[in-house]
Design an enzyme around this catalytic site. Structure first.
Site, PDB file in Angstrom:
ATOM      1  N   LYS A   1       0.843  -1.279   0.079  1.00 18.30           N
ATOM      2  CA  LYS A   1       0.142  -0.225  -0.117  1.00 18.30           C
ATOM      3  C   LYS A   1       0.665   1.127   0.237  1.00 18.30           C
ATOM      4  O   LYS A   1       2.021   1.138   0.524  1.00 18.30           O
ATOM      5  CB  LYS A   1      -0.888  -0.026   1.140  1.00 18.30           C
ATOM      6  CG  LYS A   1      -2.079   0.815   1.226  1.00 18.30           C
ATOM      7  CD  LYS A   1      -3.135   0.187   0.259  1.00 18.30           C
ATOM      8  CE  LYS A   1      -4.575   0.679   0.471  1.00 18.30           C
ATOM      9  NZ  LYS A   1      -5.647  -0.284  -0.033  1.00 18.30           N
TER      10      LYS A   1
ATOM     11  N   ASP B   1      -6.977   4.231  -5.088  1.00 18.10           N
ATOM     12  CA  ASP B   1      -7.485   3.959  -3.699  1.00 18.10           C
ATOM     13  C   ASP B   1      -8.009   5.375  -3.421  1.00 18.10           C
ATOM     14  O   ASP B   1      -8.472   6.075  -4.388  1.00 18.10           O
ATOM     15  CB  ASP B   1      -6.237   3.605  -2.764  1.00 18.10           C
ATOM     16  CG  ASP B   1      -6.561   2.921  -1.453  1.00 18.10           C
ATOM     17  OD1 ASP B   1      -7.115   1.889  -1.407  1.00 18.10           O
ATOM     18  OD2 ASP B   1      -7.168   3.529  -0.341  1.00 18.10           O
TER      19      ASP B   1
HETATM   20  N1  GLU Z   1      -7.101  -0.004  -3.512  1.00 17.87           N
HETATM   21  C1  GLU Z   1      -8.094  -1.480  -3.389  1.00 17.87           C
HETATM   22  C2  GLU Z   1      -7.799  -1.958  -2.483  1.00 17.87           C
HETATM   23  O1  GLU Z   1      -7.646  -1.713  -1.280  1.00 17.87           O
HETATM   24  C3  GLU Z   1      -7.449  -2.045  -4.789  1.00 17.87           C
HETATM   25  C4  GLU Z   1      -6.205  -2.703  -4.649  1.00 17.87           C
HETATM   26  C5  GLU Z   1      -5.643  -3.213  -6.237  1.00 17.87           C
HETATM   27  O2  GLU Z   1      -6.419  -3.310  -7.157  1.00 17.87           O
HETATM   28  O3  GLU Z   1      -4.365  -3.718  -6.106  1.00 17.87           O
HETATM   29  O4  GLU Z   1      -8.194  -3.336  -2.315  1.00 17.87           O
END
Ligand code: GLU
Length: 435
Positions: A108, A148
């Site tokens: 993240k 996100d």
């Molecule tokens: N940000 C999204 C999550 O928290 C997607 C993550 C992604 O697609 O890699 O699941």
């Protein structure tokens, strides 16, 4: 007891401990590896603002685990981004990928900034500079970002372009997912998190696991957050025949027991920047929304929204965690005692990373799948993981042998986490510890 001060990483630690209790001994010596992030990157970088001044921004990228494959996870732009939260969210991504059997690890990132007060030019410069600071710690086989909170397809296009300029001559499309369609984005990626959320909710109802709810049609749904996930979820739940009785954004909420007109709500939000003030709706606060009389409550915005302070006042029959970490462990306990079902984030909102995985596969092959194929594959994976979670939950209930957790309920969150952690521990054991 109030748990208002609990931090996101304290929540992940408690939840990991809850799962640990139910992991077969033999693998439990591997669990400490999963407790801490494998890599933490913190950067500070200057940006020339539109008025000529220079501001320094701070960004983070945390890789929690890469046992299953390259890191995967979003980048958020928000004033409250901090290392504790980014680390906790990276860990959640590890569990999500393991639960959905996606060959990615958890990661993240985030930049501390207020995107609402920044121009497109400033956002573009922040994105490019942040990505260039991360250098080769990102890559199609290293760590793959995605959208996100307050980042979108445009942000991902800048991420791609920056990386591509730095690595000319390669097919670099798979370095980032959630891109615009023309740049190699996947059909259905934008709607994927919400679509997965509907798919899982329908499945639990269909399996008879939410006794107070026999079908989505006619059910009253309240959704906190009207961003990429919340707005699309409202649309999809309404297409299933549900009545959307309340919605909110960062400025407040609106309610209408007869059902909110979603086309009007979206148009109003587009012109005024908020839902608040939409004709024929009652204005409520975000906290009112959580406590509203409804069947399905969907927190689809920030973390730690349902805590020990308000869990006793929730009226919904089921909480569907479209956001990451919206319910604290103390609230889990209160909800379970009150017979309110909780469908956990690592399952419910995994549709996003699932279609991100499909996008990555399409990019590596230079292919584009049809929308129907993407949705059918998404549906199949979400339902398989929902079924596996139910099976684990039922198994754990039969197999407690006096080992139950006195402090926290054996709920679907614990079952989903146990499944994910168990898989990772087994794979870690198969791979062995290097050297
Ligand atoms: N940000 C999204 C999550 O928290 C997607 C993550 C992604 O697609 O890699 O699941």
């Amino acid at each position: 007891m109030s748990d208002d001060d609990i931090t996101p990483s304290q929540i992940s630690a408690v939840n990991l401990q809850r799962a640990q209790r139910y992991i077969d001994s033999g693998q439990d010596n591997l669990l400490p590896i999963l407790k801490y992030p494998r890599r933490v990157i913190s950067v500070n970088f200057p940006i020339e603002m539109d008025d000529g001044s220079v501001e320094v921004f701070r960004g983070y990228r945390v890789l929690h685990n890469r046992t299953l494959g390259p890191g995967k996870g979003g980048i958020r732009f928000h004033p409250e981004v901090d290392l504790d939260e980014v680390s906790a969210l990276a860990m959640l991504m590890t569990w999500k990928c393991a639960l959905l059997e996606i060959p990615f690890g958890g990661a993240k990132g985030g930049v501390v900034c207020d995107p609402k007060s920044l121009s497109q030019g400033e956002l573009r410069r922040i994105t490019r500079r942040f990505i260039s600071e991360l250098g080769d710690d990102l890559g199609p086989y290293t760590d793959i970002p995605s959208p996100d909170l307050y980042t979108d397809e445009q942000t991902m296009a800048w991420v791609y372009d920056t990386y591509d300029v730095m690595h000319q001559g390669n097919n670099n499309r798979a370095v980032v997912t959630g891109k615009p369609l023309l740049l190699g984005g996947s059909p259905g990626r934008r709607e994927a998190t919400a679509r997965g959320c509907v798919s899982v909710t329908e499945y639990f109802i269909h399996r008879g696991l939410i006794p107070a709810l026999s079908e989505l049609r006619g059910s009253r749904v309240a959704i906190q957050g009207f961003g990429n996930v919340g707005e699309v979820a409202a649309q999809l739940f309404s297409e299933c025949g549900a009545i959307i009785v309340a919605l909110s954004d960062s400025q407040g909420g609106i309610a209408d027991g007869e059902g909110i007109d979603l086309a009007e709500a979206s148009a109003f939000k587009k012109t005024t920047g908020t839902l608040v003030g939409l004709a024929h709706t009652e204005t409520i606060t975000n906290s009112d929304l959580l406590e509203i009389d409804c069947d399905v409550l969907i927190p689809a915005a920030l973390g730690r929204q349902i805590t020990a302070d308000n869990a006793g006042s929730i009226k919904a029959k089921v909480i569907v965690e479209a956001a990451n970490g919206p319910v604290t462990p103390a609230a889990d306990r209160i909800l379970a005692e009150r017979g309110i079902w909780l469908l956990p984030d690592i399952l419910v909102n995994a549709g996003g990373v699932t279609v991100s995985y499909f996008e990555w596969l399409q990019n590596l092959d230079n292919e584009t799948w049809q929308l129907d194929e993407v949705n059918a594959r998404l549906h199949q994976r979400m339902r398989a993981s929902a079924e596996a979670t139910i099976a684990r939950w039922q198994y754990l209930q039969c197999d407690l042998s006096g080992n139950e957790d006195a402090e926290y309920p054996l709920d679907l969150r614990t079952a989903a986490l146990t499944l994910a952690v168990d898989r990772l521990a087994q794979i870690t054991a198969q791979r062995g510890i290097w050297p």
